[in-house]
Design an enzyme around this catalytic site. Structure first.
Site, PDB file in Angstrom:
ATOM      1  N   LYS A  24      32.481  51.067  -3.124  1.00 14.19           N
ATOM      2  CA  LYS A  24      32.291  51.606  -1.782  1.00 14.19           C
ATOM      3  C   LYS A  24      31.200  52.676  -1.793  1.00 14.19           C
ATOM      4  CE  LYS A  24      37.166  51.320  -0.286  1.00 14.19           C
ATOM      5  NZ  LYS A  24      37.037  50.527   0.942  1.00 14.19           N
ATOM      6  N   ARG A  78      45.130  43.023  -0.168  1.00 15.58           N
ATOM      7  CA  ARG A  78      45.778  41.723   0.038  1.00 15.58           C
ATOM      8  C   ARG A  78      46.111  41.070  -1.295  1.00 15.58           C
ATOM      9  NH1 ARG A  78      40.581  39.590   3.175  1.00 15.58           N
ATOM     10  NH2 ARG A  78      40.617  41.828   3.651  1.00 15.58           N
TER      11      ARG A  78
END
Length: 460
Positions: free
Chosen positions: A237, A311
């Site tokens: 990120k 997820r």
């Protein structure tokens, strides 16, 4: 936090909460000096107007707040930020807001994260109103504030081990069974995806498992994403995207808040809480883009992006949750920025494979003023998760519908026969609002509890 309530306080200052439509009539009933003071203070009966009226020796004799035109529990949350330190009591009827909801909002408005501060200021306290359901207030406030504290704690003091320790403490408080699988034991026990996501950190990944309630009661399983810090992994990120990633375990904190309420109320359920707790870090053994990992369910997953890690850890936990075929499964996760683009920071997205479950959650969300908004599990977008080398890719090939494709990925690991709901949450108040100070927030926890309380009330 200790609850800001008193059984009695002889010198408590009365607090009037007045509707804008009732302001003129209320003002006429006050003394001439009080009317003069309010008018001189610019209080005209607009929503949000607040004043303290002085009495003898300069001490306050009355506080007044003009509530919203449409009454909401959060009007009473505003009081916590407006009243100076001291003892107060509500006067008049809180209807249509219940006295319990008024007290919940007041207490939640009093929450402050003070772990690292030495200048803790005194807060206003409220005398318990008559006929208030104190139990409802206590379990709700304790649960929500537990989650707020966990989410707001920085990652250096809230890693996988610390999150597991907080879960253990909650389990012990309610005499629940607690277990944890950590490190390489995850591989031996067939949780390969949780292990893959967390193995690059010096802080070992783990799966927390809490079980509470009678074995014969309906099985309810809550699953919470516990990414204690998310660097993005090798798909790193940028600094701006990494800044708030201490809150990426907000799903885990939210299900702990809901579980705390369920156990305190002794609902008629056999509750299970599963929390995959990891730190998504970068090192020589980090999982890589285009790696293929075989999940607990046997579904092979191609890694399209290491920053879609939430997820991934949930897929192993959901497969384990579904193994028991519970009456329902609810997972909560800070999963996608797409949900925030669609609904903003205050409204979590709800997905479900079961209309009855979704409707009951939305009903409870409305009743509890804990908003959720349902989005579709649009199966046509499943094609965005197609992989040429594995059963599924963890990252959608399209920039559109990101919250939906993430939910569709999770749905792969839950059989259609098990009612399942997925809540994609922000878990953070970006700015302070009445009753909701800036910081971590258990968005959806009260709705989950409200739905379960309506469906599975305590045994008589």
């Amino acid at each position: 936090m200790s609850l800001p309530f008193l059984d009695r306080a002889p010198a408590a200052v009365p607090v009037a909460v007045v509707a804008p439509s009732d302001w003129t009539a209320w003002l006429k009933r006050q003394s001439a000096p009080a009317r003069t003071w309010l008018q001189a203070s610019g209080i005209s009966g607009k929503s949000g107007d607040f004043a303290l009226l002085p009495g003898d020796e300069g001490r306050a004799q009355l506080a007044v707040l003009v509530r919203s035109a449409t009454s909401t529990m959060w009007d009473y949350g505003a009081l916590a930020g407006k009243l100076p330190a001291g003892d107060y009591c509500l006067v008049g009827d809180t209807a249509p807001v219940s006295t319990a909801d008024a007290c919940i909002a007041f207490a939640l408005g009093s929450w402050r994260f003070t772990r690292y501060r030495g200048d803790v200021k005194s807060q206003p306290r409220l005398v318990w109103p008559a006929k208030c359901d104190r139990g409802a207030v206590e379990r709700t406030v304790n649960g929500i504030c537990l989650a707020r504290d966990l989410i707001t704690t920085p990652s250096n003091d809230m890693g996988p081990a610390e999150l597991a320790a907080a879960a253990r403490q909650l389990a012990r408080r309610h005499r629940a069974r607690f277990s944890v699988i950590a490190g390489n034991e995850l591989l031996r026990r067939n949780y390969p995806v949780i292990h893959a996501v967390g193995r690059a950190s010096t802080r070992a990944p783990r799966l927390v498992d809490i079980v509470w309630g009678r074995p014969s009661a309906p099985k309810v399983t809550l699953v919470g994403k516990g990414v204690c810090f998310d660097s993005g992994g090798l798909d790193l990120k940028p600094a701006s995207g990494m800044l708030m990633m201490k809150k990426d375990m907000g799903g885990a904190a939210t299900v702990l808040a809901a579980a705390a309420m369920v156990m305190a109320a002794r609902l008629n359920v056999r509750l299970r809480v599963l929390i995959p707790a990891v730190e998504n870090s970068v090192s020589g053994n980090a999982f890589r883009p285009l790696d293929v990992i075989k999940s607990r369910k046997g579904v092979t997953v191609e890694i399209g992006n290491t920053d879609a890690e939430g997820r991934l850890i949930l897929c192993d936990a959901l497969a384990e949750a579904a193994r028991e075929e519970p009456a329902l499964i609810i997972d909560v996760a800070t999963l996608t920025g797409a949900a925030r683009v669609a609904l903003g920071p205050d409204v979590p997205a709800l997905f479900s494979n079961d209309d009855e479950l979704a409707d009951s959650l939305l009903k409870a969300a409305k009743e509890r003023e804990d908003p959720l908004w349902r989005l579709p599990l649009w199966r046509g977008y499943r094609r965005f998760l197609d992989s040429k080398v594995a059963d599924i890719n963890n990252a959608g090939q399209s920039p559109f519908g990101g919250a939906i494709t993430a939910a569709l990925f999770l749905q792969t690991f839950v059989p259609d026969s098990v009612p399942w709901a997925h809540i994609d949450t922000m878990a953070w108040n970006q700015t302070s609002q009445p009753g909701r100070p800036e910081g971590g927030e258990a968005m959806g926890a009260r709705a989950i509890y409200g739905m379960l309380a309506a469906k599975y009330p305590p045994r008589r």
